[in-house]
Enzyme design. Structure first.
Site, PDB file in Angstrom:
ATOM      1  N   ASN A  11      43.565  35.078  56.793  1.00 48.50           N
ATOM      2  CA  ASN A  11      42.945  36.171  57.150  1.00 48.50           C
ATOM      3  C   ASN A  11      41.590  36.194  56.575  1.00 48.50           C
ATOM      4  O   ASN A  11      41.369  36.486  55.363  1.00 48.50           O
ATOM      5  CB  ASN A  11      43.555  37.540  56.936  1.00 48.50           C
ATOM      6  CG  ASN A  11      42.870  38.781  57.338  1.00 48.50           C
ATOM      7  OD1 ASN A  11      41.597  38.681  57.910  1.00 48.50           O
ATOM      8  ND2 ASN A  11      43.135  39.869  56.651  1.00 48.50           N
ATOM      9  N   LYS A  13      38.845  38.047  57.012  1.00 47.25           N
ATOM     10  CA  LYS A  13      38.453  39.122  56.892  1.00 47.25           C
ATOM     11  C   LYS A  13      36.971  39.068  57.728  1.00 47.25           C
ATOM     12  O   LYS A  13      36.543  38.218  58.286  1.00 47.25           O
ATOM     13  CB  LYS A  13      38.359  40.091  55.514  1.00 47.25           C
ATOM     14  CG  LYS A  13      39.910  39.882  54.849  1.00 47.25           C
ATOM     15  CD  LYS A  13      39.678  40.671  53.699  1.00 47.25           C
ATOM     16  CE  LYS A  13      41.467  40.418  53.157  1.00 47.25           C
ATOM     17  NZ  LYS A  13      41.712  41.292  52.369  1.00 47.25           N
ATOM     18  N   HIS A  97      46.156  45.800  59.935  1.00 46.53           N
ATOM     19  CA  HIS A  97      45.968  45.601  58.393  1.00 46.53           C
ATOM     20  C   HIS A  97      45.585  47.020  57.604  1.00 46.53           C
ATOM     21  O   HIS A  97      44.837  47.843  58.163  1.00 46.53           O
ATOM     22  CB  HIS A  97      44.972  44.691  58.515  1.00 46.53           C
ATOM     23  CG  HIS A  97      44.819  44.007  57.166  1.00 46.53           C
ATOM     24  ND1 HIS A  97      43.950  44.546  56.028  1.00 46.53           N
ATOM     25  CD2 HIS A  97      45.016  42.466  56.582  1.00 46.53           C
ATOM     26  CE1 HIS A  97      44.091  43.646  54.891  1.00 46.53           C
ATOM     27  NE2 HIS A  97      44.732  42.805  55.324  1.00 46.53           N
ATOM     28  N   GLU A  99      43.380  47.393  55.743  1.00 44.36           N
ATOM     29  CA  GLU A  99      42.114  47.903  55.536  1.00 44.36           C
ATOM     30  C   GLU A  99      41.580  48.576  56.727  1.00 44.36           C
ATOM     31  O   GLU A  99      40.539  49.335  56.917  1.00 44.36           O
ATOM     32  CB  GLU A  99      41.214  46.474  55.394  1.00 44.36           C
ATOM     33  CG  GLU A  99      41.347  45.924  53.789  1.00 44.36           C
ATOM     34  CD  GLU A  99      41.149  44.520  53.921  1.00 44.36           C
ATOM     35  OE1 GLU A  99      40.544  43.755  54.603  1.00 44.36           O
ATOM     36  OE2 GLU A  99      41.295  44.070  52.741  1.00 44.36           O
ATOM     37  N   GLU A 167      52.680  43.853  53.349  1.00 45.87           N
ATOM     38  CA  GLU A 167      51.299  43.563  52.369  1.00 45.87           C
ATOM     39  C   GLU A 167      51.112  44.724  51.598  1.00 45.87           C
ATOM     40  O   GLU A 167      50.554  45.882  52.043  1.00 45.87           O
ATOM     41  CB  GLU A 167      49.906  43.406  53.218  1.00 45.87           C
ATOM     42  CG  GLU A 167      50.047  42.104  54.071  1.00 45.87           C
ATOM     43  CD  GLU A 167      48.563  41.789  54.351  1.00 45.87           C
ATOM     44  OE1 GLU A 167      48.443  40.470  53.888  1.00 45.87           O
ATOM     45  OE2 GLU A 167      48.076  42.429  54.960  1.00 45.87           O
ATOM     46  N   GLY A 173      43.996  41.584  47.296  1.00 44.99           N
ATOM     47  CA  GLY A 173      42.679  41.235  46.954  1.00 44.99           C
ATOM     48  C   GLY A 173      42.853  41.574  45.336  1.00 44.99           C
ATOM     49  O   GLY A 173      41.504  41.475  44.682  1.00 44.99           O
ATOM     50  N   SER A 212      47.633  38.679  47.356  1.00 49.26           N
ATOM     51  CA  SER A 212      47.455  37.698  46.294  1.00 49.26           C
ATOM     52  C   SER A 212      48.337  36.557  46.274  1.00 49.26           C
ATOM     53  O   SER A 212      48.615  36.098  45.289  1.00 49.26           O
ATOM     54  CB  SER A 212      47.553  38.510  44.745  1.00 49.26           C
ATOM     55  OG  SER A 212      46.310  39.474  45.060  1.00 49.26           O
ATOM     56  N   GLY A 233      44.729  36.217  52.339  1.00 42.90           N
ATOM     57  CA  GLY A 233      43.305  36.656  52.567  1.00 42.90           C
ATOM     58  C   GLY A 233      42.270  35.685  51.745  1.00 42.90           C
ATOM     59  O   GLY A 233      41.885  34.683  52.266  1.00 42.90           O
ATOM     60  N   GLY A 234      41.875  36.211  50.477  1.00 40.36           N
ATOM     61  CA  GLY A 234      40.894  35.268  49.840  1.00 40.36           C
ATOM     62  C   GLY A 234      41.041  33.656  49.783  1.00 40.36           C
ATOM     63  O   GLY A 234      40.405  33.018  50.156  1.00 40.36           O
TER      64      GLY A 234
HETATM   65  C1  PEP Z   1      45.054  40.233  53.375  1.00 41.65           C
HETATM   66  O1  PEP Z   1      44.201  40.860  53.152  1.00 41.65           O
HETATM   67  O2  PEP Z   1      45.891  40.182  54.282  1.00 41.65           O
HETATM   68  C2  PEP Z   1      45.539  39.839  51.951  1.00 41.65           C
HETATM   69  C3  PEP Z   1      46.775  39.433  51.905  1.00 41.65           C
HETATM   70  O3  PEP Z   1      44.214  39.297  51.093  1.00 41.65           O
HETATM   71  P1  PEP Z   1      44.557  38.589  49.525  1.00 41.65           P
HETATM   72  O4  PEP Z   1      45.253  37.336  49.825  1.00 41.65           O
HETATM   73  O5  PEP Z   1      43.131  38.249  49.343  1.00 41.65           O
HETATM   74  O6  PEP Z   1      45.031  39.501  48.560  1.00 41.65           O
END
Ligand code: PEP
Length: 249
Positions: A11, A13, A97, A99, A167, A173, A212, A233-234
């Site tokens: 993802n 983002k 999600h 967010e 999640e 994050g 994470s 994500g990241g």
């Molecule tokens: C996400 O935004 O779906 C996510 C899991 O982010 P991260 O891996 O950066 O924690």
């Protein structure tokens, strides 16, 4: 959607410009040299879906959107429909999600109608659920997630290709992750709720863990019972990191 193979979905983002496609090329070349043992998907911003789909064509990497509206078209300035994502080359879409639930006030009911829209357009939804830190500390994680699953998954998903992503909001994050036991506990609860809601037809739909995930922890997390993949994500922004996670599946 093959159900027994794990799904590792990135993802991006609100990150990524045309120049980011270089990372995709690196990923594609690495997977051509050594094929993944899992399904791999990238969900870039809507502006890049079409170009990214072109860049990975024939390379076995699936492409997804990060959200869609429930309506197919109309006077919704700035909106992107499931049909538009499909037309641009997506086969998946992330919905609900945290967010979006937090920033845009998306309710379970809205997420459910977006999942119906995804099915209508021929996209496989990845429906996200997860508790906040306050909810976990209050001992409510399983209950909150169960309620989200029951209310965010439309009955139309029964027998269809889709995924749920667990999640924990506090793990996204932050570099924090639940223990493997906590992940297993919630994933088992998600599976039970999915079956209660949709019947045994949903027993094979993967439940992804997200929050994470890094190359360093991916292998352990992906080995937890009922973890059918990861939403990343990241660590999906850099081909090397994302590959490290893919190789852990
Ligand atoms: C996400 O935004 O779906 C996510 C899991 O982010 P991260 O891996 O950066 O924690």
């Amino acid at each position: 959607m093959k159900q027994s193979v794990k799904l590792i979905a990135g993802n991006w983002k609100m990150n990524g410009l045309a120049a980011s496609l270089g990372e995709v090329e690196t990923l594609r070349e690495a997977l051509a040299a050594e094929p993944a043992a899992c399904r791999v998907a990238l969900c870039p911003p809507a502006t890049l879906v079409h170009r990214l789909a072109g860049a990975v064509a024939g390379g076995g990497i699936e492409v997804g959107g990060q959200d869609c509206r429930a309506e197919a078209s109309g006077a919704y300035t700035g909106g992107v429909s499931a049909e538009m994502l499909k037309d641009a080359g997506a086969t998946l879409v992330i919905l609900g999600h945290s967010e979006r639930r937090q920033e845009f006030g998306e309710s379970d009911l809205l997420v459910s109608s977006k999942a119906e829209a995804a099915l209508r357009a021929g996209l496989s939804p990845i429906v996200c659920v997860g508790e906040t830190l306050a909810q976990r500390e209050a001992g409510e994680a399983v209950e909150v997630v169960r309620r989200q699953v029951m209310n965010s998954l439309p009955l139309a998903l029964a027998g269809q290709a889709f995924a749920v992503a667990y999640e924990p909001v506090w793990a996204i994050g932050t570099g924090l992750t639940p223990t493997l036991e906590q992940i297993e506990e919630v994933h088992r609860a998600v599976r039970a709720a999915m079956i209660e809601r949709l019947g045994l037809a949903s027993a094979a739909a993967p439940i992804l863990y997200g929050g994470s995930v890094k190359p360093e922890n991916a292998r352990d997390i992906l080995a937890v019972p009922e973890v059918g993949g990861a939403l990343v994500g990241g660590a999906s922004l850099k081909a090397a990191d994302f590959l490290g996670i893919i190789r852990g599946a």
